[in-house]
Design an enzyme around this catalytic site. Structure first.
Site, PDB file in Angstrom:
ATOM      1  N   CYS A  81       0.963  -0.969  -0.183  1.00 26.39           N
ATOM      2  CA  CYS A  81      -0.078  -0.162   0.100  1.00 26.39           C
ATOM      3  C   CYS A  81       0.825   1.275  -0.251  1.00 26.39           C
ATOM      4  CB  CYS A  81      -1.292  -0.179   1.262  1.00 26.39           C
ATOM      5  SG  CYS A  81      -2.165   0.642   1.460  1.00 26.39           S
ATOM      6  N   HIS A 174      -3.644  -4.795   0.238  1.00 22.22           N
ATOM      7  CA  HIS A 174      -2.801  -5.330   1.611  1.00 22.22           C
ATOM      8  C   HIS A 174      -2.873  -6.969   1.779  1.00 22.22           C
ATOM      9  CE1 HIS A 174      -2.803  -2.023   4.038  1.00 22.22           C
ATOM     10  NE2 HIS A 174      -3.907  -1.516   3.412  1.00 22.22           N
ATOM     11  N   GLU A 176      -1.252  -8.740   3.615  1.00 18.82           N
ATOM     12  CA  GLU A 176      -1.520  -9.383   5.236  1.00 18.82           C
ATOM     13  C   GLU A 176      -3.002  -9.184   6.022  1.00 18.82           C
ATOM     14  OE1 GLU A 176      -0.952  -6.382   4.567  1.00 18.82           O
ATOM     15  OE2 GLU A 176      -1.356  -4.771   5.406  1.00 18.82           O
TER      16      GLU A 176
END
Ligand code: XMP
Length: 521
Positions: A81, A174, A176
């Site tokens: 990001c 993202h 994660e």
């Protein structure tokens, strides 16, 4: 100190920087959080660097304030990001404010690349940004783009970029978060594949390191810990006992009147069975707490009052018990600090009681010891297993420090708390009976401050509403409501209305986090 291969995660202040570190640690590779302005020397030991997201905007000319010298290091770097935009910009790309893109999107992978090994040509990813990369510099290429999917906003070029020449990569999405379905694989491809880290880090090793740290910090003093009976403080207690011995560990369980049904009795009994209760103290301070909350309705005010009262009760008990020269032990875990604005760059969402000003001052004075502060709940549970804590304790649902006060919307009184306690006990009992308790993050009841009209027998009623909440989550940072079976909801609803005087209506909360939070206050 470490002989482990280690990854640095540079915290630009996105809510997810520590989540990235956790995901790396789950690959059994040590990950450490670094600040962008840390001196370059601090970065030399790493085998790779991950740049996190951030609430800042590069397009508005804001500088990330990062140590640009990291780009001179001969190690792979990937940005997620904001980190992705930062890399693109540093290497001559252009970042503009391209409008909001938020939600799930389809990533089309343009060509085979080690970063995408084991993945399909199209992958679901999660986007949350305003700025976008619209061109890349020399040596970089587009590795993936997104198209208009479920996401709010247009599709988007340069969703993944890379330069094998410089070993610099970036993902606009993202990886994660769980909504990027194979994000863990992308992180593994970077950490294990591109950086070549060997997995060697274990929870056993973490425990050894923390035991050493606690010994060094505590020295010859003792530790005084508030033992709520939740998994965090119980794991912390067991860790302290291991580090300094049970004779220098004082546990205090406070019944603040905001606990669940029969909870304090149960907690004290269980703590005794763990072999750490040599100095286990109990105090009924419900009058202090409920008294201090009288007439207070504003959520942050409730939190502050409870935090302050905990400190008062704690100090009073320490004096009464003659415990001097102690450190305050806390089972604070990572999400408690981030959502309280505990890291440099995050906003305060809710003040957790372990971050009230007086505690903050004690932290600064080095009088607080928090061995779990870097961990997420899943990791605390793993550590708890390592420490031999019984499953029943390890798998208890999280319960907030301010207890039922933040689930009793509007004024807090003994009568309203009792109403809430009964309803909560019924709901959790039904969840357990259906074998669903362990499958979710939390389940609980909330008492709303509104009354509505009902009919019971032939009589009109005008009584309170209970909201039921059950959520799934990995770490409490994001959550989704559980699709509970209708018959379970029906049983819970009918039992609550029948068994809890004063309640004539039950509703089920179908909101996710974000945009809602898990607790209502
Ligand atoms: P929210 O409501 O912020 O909650 O989405 C995220 C997780 O944190 C728990 N929570 C707390 N835990 N002290 C704590 O120790 C607190 O003040 C506190 N407030 C919320 C909440 O139960 C959920 O698991």
């Amino acid at each position: 100190m470490s002989q482990h291969d280690t990854i640095a995660v540079v915290d630009f202040g996105g809510q997810y920087a520590h989540l990235i570190a956790t995901k790396v640690r789950r690959l059994r590779v040590l990950a450490e959080i670094r600040q962008p302005e840390d001196p370059i020397e601090a970065f030399r030991k790493y085998k790779g660097i991950i740049l996190s997201g951030s609430p800042g905007l590069l397009s508005s000319g804001e500088d990330s304030g990062s140590t640009k010298a990291i780009y001179d290091l001969d190690v792979p770097i990937v940005g997620f990001c904001f980190g992705h935009q930062e890399i693109a910009k540093h290497y001559g790309g252009r970042v503009v404010n391209g409008g909001r893109e938020w939600g799930r999107a389809k990533l089309h992978i343009v060509r085979e690349h080690p970063l995408f090994e084991g993945l399909a040509p199209v992958e679901q990813v999660f986007m949350s940004h305003y700025d976008s990369v619209v061109s890349v510099g020399e040596g970089f290429e587009e590795l993936g783009y997104t198209v208009l999917g479920e996401s709010e906003g247009a599709g988007h070029r340069f969703a993944a970029i890379g330069s094998d020449k410089y070993r610099r990569y970036g993902f606009q999405y993202h990886p994660e978060v769980d909504d990027t379905v194979h994000g863990h694989q992308m992180i593994a491809n970077f950490v294990l594949g591109i950086c070549g880290c060997r997995p060697s880090w274990t929870m056993e090793r973490y425990l050894e390191e923390q035991v050493e740290r606690v010994r060094a910090q505590v020295g010859h003093r003792s530790v005084f810990l508030l033992a709520s009976g939740g998994v965090d403080s119980t794991v912390a207690a067991k860790l302290f006992a291991l580090a300094i011995g049970p004779d220098r560990l004082h546990l205090l369980h406070v019944d603040n009147g905001l606990m669940r049904k029969d909870e304090s009795r149960h907690v004290v009994e269980t703590l005794k069975t763990l072999g750490i209760g040599e100095h286990l103290h109990f105090v009924d301070a419900s009058e202090d707490f409920v008294g201090a909350l009288r007439g207070v309705t504003e959520p942050e005010a409730k939190r502050q009052i409870i935090g302050d009262t905990f400190v008062d009760v704690f100090e009073r008990e320490a004096r009464r018990l003659g415990i001097e020269d102690h450190l305050l032990g806390q089972g604070t875990i990572y999400p408690d600090t981030i959502e309280t604005g505990g890291t440099k760059r995050s906003d305060t969402i809710k003040t957790h009681h372990n971050r009230v000003p007086v505690i903050a001052r004690m932290i600064q004075a080095g009088r607080v010891v928090e061995p779990l502060a870097e961990l997420y709940k899943v990791e605390v549970r793993e550590l708890g297993e390592q420490l031999g804590i019984p499953q029943e304790m390890i798998w208890r649902h999280p319960f907030p420090g301010p207890g039922l006060a933040v689930r009793c919307l509007g004024p807090v009184s003994r009568q309203r708390l009792d109403m809430l306690r009964e309803a909560d006990a019924v709901f959790v009992e039904e969840i357990k009976a259906a074998g669903l308790y362990r499958k979710m993050w939390q389940s609980f009841a909330v008492l709303l401050p509104v009354r509505s009209v009902g009919v019971m027998g032939d009589d009109r009623t005008y009584q309170y509403t209970i909201a039921l909440r059950a959520v799934e989550s990995l770490d409490g940072m994001t959550a989704d409501w559980v699709r509970l079976p209708y018959d379970l909801l029906a049983r819970a609803s009918s039992r609550i209305v029948n068994e809890v005087p004063g309640v004539n209506r039950v509703v089920y909360d179908v909101s996710s986090k974000p945009p809602s939070t898990i607790e209502w206050e």
